[in-house]
Design an enzyme around this catalytic site. Structure first.
Site, PDB file in Angstrom:
ATOM      1  N   GLU A 379      33.669  37.128  -7.013  1.00  0.00           N
ATOM      2  CA  GLU A 379      34.255  36.995  -5.679  1.00  0.00           C
ATOM      3  C   GLU A 379      35.293  38.098  -5.431  1.00  0.00           C
ATOM      4  OE1 GLU A 379      33.701  32.159  -5.931  1.00  0.00           O
ATOM      5  OE2 GLU A 379      35.713  32.965  -5.751  1.00  0.00           O
ATOM      6  N   ASP A 497      -8.926  16.412 -39.590  1.00  0.00           N
ATOM      7  CA  ASP A 497      -7.925  17.125 -40.395  1.00  0.00           C
ATOM      8  C   ASP A 497      -6.920  16.061 -40.870  1.00  0.00           C
ATOM      9  OD1 ASP A 497      -6.067  19.140 -41.314  1.00  0.00           O
ATOM     10  OD2 ASP A 497      -4.951  18.756 -39.459  1.00  0.00           O
TER      11      ASP A 497
END
Ligand code: GDG
Length: 725
Positions: A379, A497
């Site tokens: 700012e 798996d």
């Protein structure tokens, strides 16, 4: 039409109660301005606390109606909730921890419980408004758990999260008793934004170290989704500040101040009262400036605006006392009849007066100990219409990453701060203009509107990428089709798996034993007529045989090296050598010695280096090194190095789960094939199977050759149970 919902602790409007009733005061914060372009459009909405405690339902209804007009929806909080959730967990636990002030952090179970409960309250408020396709953007540290809560209720929603404060090193996050819940909470989002790359890096490292999720190039693979993380430095509404500075009110105020100050030069500091802002250290530095450079006495004043904040929290009250005392002491020591060293204001000023101060100050002193971004710095830059003025900026404010033309200082180095103030006061105008104009170009371009746009675009892109890359979820319709095909088939083959598919990962692979539920499930599957169940794993045959050998299942072990049909003998896939192991084992041992927590597994025809238990970063670095080392050593041999989930495996080339699966399929033809697997080695299986096979990737939805995706081993078991009818 999908909508966008903004969620933050506070609404961009503050509701106040006075004699005449309720008043609605719009907040002027940067976030409110930036997001105004979003929440005010169409049916969009901002959800948050309106800032007051309501008396009764009639008042609630009144507030709800008033706010609805402005596209806002309130979440009402009680005094106890504000005490425990806001002042407690948010401001006395998270705020100090995330700003590296762990010594101020409190660890109160009741505060944590209030935090969970208020996040839940926000979740319900959002769900009351959000449709399944809506985009939800959650803001800041008060709502870290909200993304995950929303995700559970709205799995398909686009959820963004932005953290306005720093994200500290994982060493600090580690200290929090609720660290994993907090990280998981954030990971409910699709896109997580930080002000700087540094904070983003800290977050990624916390996630990999504390949750063990892999992350690459800002992409985190959680067990069931991938989450994008990126840096979006927040900007300001540049024109608003430039206009305010150019306004006649600001000009008028400035003239008034100038007249009162006569020729005194001005250094400005503006902050909320907070121990992170380095206010006391700044005062000490100003004291030193007057000591070391006596020529500035009577010439320079520090105008210090401190905005009251969080005075209910103990540290803030004592900081206020410290500041009052320091200002008093310094002023008493140096003041003259016509000069005040420090002009101290403990209140908030209207924008025009703020703008007048920005105009007035030749130097802005922004020296926080830690600050997520710091908008005051930007700012000040936007308000310098004549491009003169010097910004002194702490290297520990997020803004320092962008504003490299400021005088960047280490806020704890008082000597450096003093020198910077002196340097700023004597800096030639030409240099001031060069630096200031460069910063203005940047702050103007990367303003709060481009910040908002960038984040929203990235969120939309992330969502789109997720859809195009992701393997299709095995949803209810696909499951029904799978079950129908399973029932209708004459011969069925199920390839499973083991680790990460039937059971979760364990730090010690030998501890991932099958439980009773799994044994019963597998046995029941083998009892379905015309169904072969194959365990297809990278594990050694000894372990699998010991664990599950008594079941009438087939085994493909060591990634296809050893095979056994139910009730038959073990067979080797093909004749192989293993004399290379003697030569390569010492190489792996070297890496074990250099990587604490890693170890070697020796199978009949392969060697494996495991690094799941090693430090996550070190493990990855060493794995890369070892890969390069082994590539060199195995060149021109028929060995291959395979990367699995936190393992590197050296084995004979040409044999993998895929070649073994193909052999099994040739031997035992089937018209229904189901294959489930979670890691890279299972991709070989998926590749080897015909397109109509049901190939399902378990866990994270990175790229996969599988047709479908499923969340976790628990979901795998659920699916297998369904096959039993
Ligand atoms: C958090 C993070 C991050 C101050 N005094 C007055 C006044 N202000 C305004 C300033 C500025 C805002 O307050 C302060 O913003 P900061 O960014 O400096 O700091 P935090 O409040 O701590 O904000 C921070 C930010 O979130 C955004 O992500 O940058 O790091 O800590 O806009 O102008 N405004 C008015 N009168 C005053 O007296 N009108």
């Amino acid at each position: 039409m999908p909508r966008t919902l903004i969620v933050s602790n506070r609404l961009p409007t503050k509701v106040l109660r006075n004699e005449e009733g309720l008043t609605f005061q719009p907040s002027e914060g940067g976030l409110a301005t930036g997001l105004g372009s979003i929440y005010r459009q169409g049916d969009n909405l901002w959800i948050g606390w309106p800032g007051l405690f309501v008396h009764d339902e009639a008042e609630e209804d009144h507030i709800r109606e008033e706010l609805r007009e402005d596209n806002m929806a309130p979440v009402f909080l009680t005094e106890a909730e504000i005490r425990d959730f806001y002042e407690g967990f948010s401001n006395s636990t998270l705020w100090p921890t995330f700003h590296y002030f762990s010594e101020f952090a409190e660890y109160e179970q009741t505060h944590w419980e209030a935090y969970v409960q208020v996040n839940q309250k926000f979740c319900e408020a959002v769900l009351a408004h959000a449709g399944p396709e809506d985009t939800i953007w959650v803001h800041d540290y008060q709502l870290l758990l909200l993304p995950e809560m929303l995700r559970k209720a709205r799995p398909e929603a686009s959820i963004g999260f932005f953290l306005h404060i720093p994200f500290p090193s994982q060493e600090l996050i580690r200290v929090l008793p609720w660290r994993t819940e907090l990280l998981r909470g954030m990971l409910g989002a699709d896109l997580i934004g930080f002000h700087t790359f540094g904070y983003m890096r800290h977050f990624l490292s916390a996630v990999t170290h504390l949750l063990g999720y892999p992350a690459q190039n800002g992409q985190i693979e959680t067990p069931n989704r991938s989450v994008r993380v990126d840096a979006f430095p927040m900007g300001i509404d540049y024109e608003r500040y430039a206009k305010a500075a150019a306004s006649s009110e600001a000009e008028h105020h400035q003239a008034e101040y100038r007249e009162a100050l006569r020729d005194t030069r001005v250094i400005l500091s503006i902050d909320r009262l907070d121990y992170t802002k380095g206010i006391a250290q700044r005062l000490r530095a100003f004291d030193q400036l007057l000591q070391r450079y006596p020529e500035w006495r009577g010439q320079v004043s520090l105008i210090m605006l401190v905005v009251p904040s969080r005075d209910q929290v103990a540290q803030y009250a004592s900081l206020k006392e410290e500041i009052d005392e320091l200002v008093g002491r310094i002023n008493a020591q140096y003041r003259t009849i016509s000069w005040n060293p420090i002009l101290y204001f403990y209140r908030s000023l209207p924008l025009e007066e703020l703008a007048a101060l920005y105009r007035l100050a030749e130097v802005a002193l922004v020296t926080p100990m830690r600050d997520g971004m710091n908008l005051v710095a930007k700012e000040y830059v936007a308000s310098r219409l004549d491009q003169r003025g010097v910004l002194i900026l702490s290297e520990r404010a997020g803004a320092a990453r962008e504003l490299s033309d400021a005088l960047i200082i280490n806020p704890t180095d008082v000597g450096q701060l003093v020198d910077a103030m002196h340097e700023a006061l004597v800096m030639p105008e030409e240099e001031q203009v060069t630096r200031m104009s460069a910063m203005q170009t940047l702050v103007k371009r990367y303003n709060v509107f481009s910040w908002t746009k960038l984040f929203m675009n990235q969120l939309a892109y992330t969502k789109m990428k997720q859809h195009t890359l992701a393997t299709e979820k095995l949803d209810a319709a696909a499951t029904t089709q799978l079950l129908t095909d399973f029932k209708a088939a004459e011969q069925r083959l199920i390839l499973l798996d083991y680790d990460g598919t039937l059971v979760g990962f364990h730090h010690n692979p030998q501890r991932a034993e099958p439980d009773q539920e799994l044994r019963l499930l597998l046995r029941a599957l083998t009892e379905v007529p015309n169904t072969r169940v194959v365990l297809i794993s990278g594990r050694d045959r000894g372990t699998l045989d010991k664990w599950l050998g008594q079941l009438p299942v087939d085994f493909i072990t060591e990634h296809g090296v050893w095979l056994r049909a139910a009730g038959e003998e073990w067979e080797l896939f093909q004749a192989m050598q293993n004399d290379w192991m003697r030569e390569l084992r010492p190489v792996l041992e070297l890496y074990v010695a250099r990587t604490a927590g890693s170890f070697i597994e020796e199978k009949d025809y392969s060697l494996v280096w495991h690094y799941r238990r090693a430090d996550a970063d070190l493990g990855e670095v060493r794995a890369r090194e070892l890969l390069a080392h082994l590539a060199f050593m195995t060149a021109n041999t028929d060995l291959q190095v395979m990367e699995g989930n936190k393992v590197l495996e050296i084995k004979n080339a040409g044999i993998n789960k895929g070649t073994a699966a193909a052999r099994w399929l040739a031997r035992y033809p089937a018209d229904f094939i189901l294959a489930l697997g979670d890691d890279r080695t299972d991709e070989d299986t998926f590749r080897a199977l015909p397109p109509e096979a049901y190939t399902i990737k378990v866990g994270s939805t990175g790229r996969s050759l599988a047709r479908f995706n499923i969340g976790s081993p628990a979901e795998v078991r659920q699916l297998l149970r369904k096959l039993l009818g």
